[in-house]
Design an enzyme around this catalytic site. Structure first.
Site, PDB file in Angstrom:
ATOM      1  CG  PHE A  16      73.948  67.151  47.656  1.00  0.00           C
ATOM      2  CD1 PHE A  16      74.044  68.352  48.346  1.00  0.00           C
ATOM      3  CD2 PHE A  16      72.836  66.344  47.886  1.00  0.00           C
ATOM      4  CE1 PHE A  16      73.054  68.740  49.231  1.00  0.00           C
ATOM      5  CE2 PHE A  16      71.851  66.735  48.778  1.00  0.00           C
ATOM      6  CZ  PHE A  16      71.959  67.939  49.450  1.00  0.00           C
ATOM      7  CE  LYS A  65      64.748  58.194  47.364  1.00  0.00           C
ATOM      8  NZ  LYS A  65      64.126  59.481  46.953  1.00  0.00           N
ATOM      9  N   GLY A 132      58.724  55.326  39.936  1.00  0.00           N
ATOM     10  CA  GLY A 132      59.601  54.771  40.964  1.00  0.00           C
ATOM     11  C   GLY A 132      59.275  55.303  42.349  1.00  0.00           C
ATOM     12  CG  LEU A 209      62.528  64.860  42.130  1.00  0.00           C
ATOM     13  CD1 LEU A 209      61.348  65.645  41.584  1.00  0.00           C
ATOM     14  CD2 LEU A 209      62.086  63.464  42.536  1.00  0.00           C
ATOM     15  CE1 TYR A 211      73.017  66.384  43.240  1.00  0.00           C
ATOM     16  CE2 TYR A 211      70.901  65.290  43.473  1.00  0.00           C
ATOM     17  CZ  TYR A 211      72.267  65.310  43.658  1.00  0.00           C
ATOM     18  OH  TYR A 211      72.870  64.242  44.277  1.00  0.00           O
ATOM     19  N   GLY A 232      66.151  69.945  41.356  1.00  0.00           N
ATOM     20  CA  GLY A 232      65.868  69.348  42.653  1.00  0.00           C
ATOM     21  C   GLY A 232      66.847  69.697  43.759  1.00  0.00           C
TER      22      GLY A 232
END
Length: 249
Positions: A16, A65, A132, A209, A211, A232
């Site tokens: 998003f 990440k 993760g 988490l 959405y 989330g």
């Protein structure tokens, strides 16, 4: 030169951030744009930097990440504790050399989002589904809020339990459950983490988490048992706000 910000990850169909930031730029009259860089190999980052000199900052999402960290010049204290990055701040070093600094806004966004739901008397233990990059931020966020957490994985590991280990007794103590896995994310929204939902109660909190969809099957099964559920999206909005502060500080 028009400023550019962006997101690296793979895949990015569910993100998003692009729409959010471009709406922000338009509504606030900011001469900037936000672009998605869908890269399967994190080492493609060097090509993105070379081909987009107007870039002023990046967000980082799955699966990069953790593996982006060796490509950065430095990281914040939060990243040192969590071991994952979701914001890259661009700085200019000596002779105009680009300097990349890694940050993590997951922990702050999550804490601000879940804290209003917590009752310190009832919610002292949490299960974190998944191991993760995002799970590490959730662990430290819950720790800062005073909760003891246990990781849950599909495969046995030294530092966690498996889904088969979750029993009625487990859920009598662990009344906060956070899903950090992609299980249940669109388009596979007919799936959910394999926990014994029949033992959930009105005292449980299920935080996902994910959405998209707005209400995952994980959340729906919790709601059917009277549990408090939350997705989330608010965490993501808070993360976006924090990202903007980091880039422009």
């Amino acid at each position: 030169m028009r400023r550019m910000y962006g997101l690296i990850g793979y895949p990015l169909g569910h993100s998003f951030s692009k729409d959010y930031f471009n709406r922000k730029f338009e509504s606030e009259g900011i001469d900037a744009e936000y672009v998605n860089f869908e890269i399967e190999d994190v080492h493609e980052l060097k090509y993105i930097l070379r081909e987009n000199p107007a870039l002023c900052g990046l967000n980082v999402t799955l699966p990069h990440k953790v593996n982006v960290i060796p490509l950065l010049n430095s990281v914040s204290e939060n990243v040192g504790n969590i071991g994952a990055v979701n914001v890259i701040k661009f700085k200019k070093g000596a002779f105009g050399k680009l300097y990349l600094e890694g940050h993590n806004s997951d922990i702050t966004g999550f804490k601000q989002s879940i804290e209003p739901l917590l009752d310190k008397q009832k919610h002292q233990y949490a299960l974190i589904l998944g191991t993760g990059g995002a799970s590490k931020a959730i662990f430290h966020g819950l720790k800062q809020l005073g909760l003891y957490s246990t990781f849950v994985s599909r495969t046995p590991k030294d530092f966690c339990i498996t889904y088969d280990d979750i029993t009625e007794k487990t859920l009598e103590n662990y009344k906060v459950i956070v899903n950090t896995t992609p299980v249940g994310m669109y388009p596979k929204s007919d799936t959910c983490p394999d926990i014994p939902y029949e033992y959930l109660t009105q005292e449980h909190i299920l935080y996902d988490l994910i959405y998209n969809p707005d209400e995952t099957l994980f959340m729906r099964k919790g709601k059917e048992r009277g549990a408090v559920v939350k997705n989330g999206l608010e965490m993501l909005l808070l993360q976006a706000f924090i990202s903007w502060e980091i880039w422009n500080s």
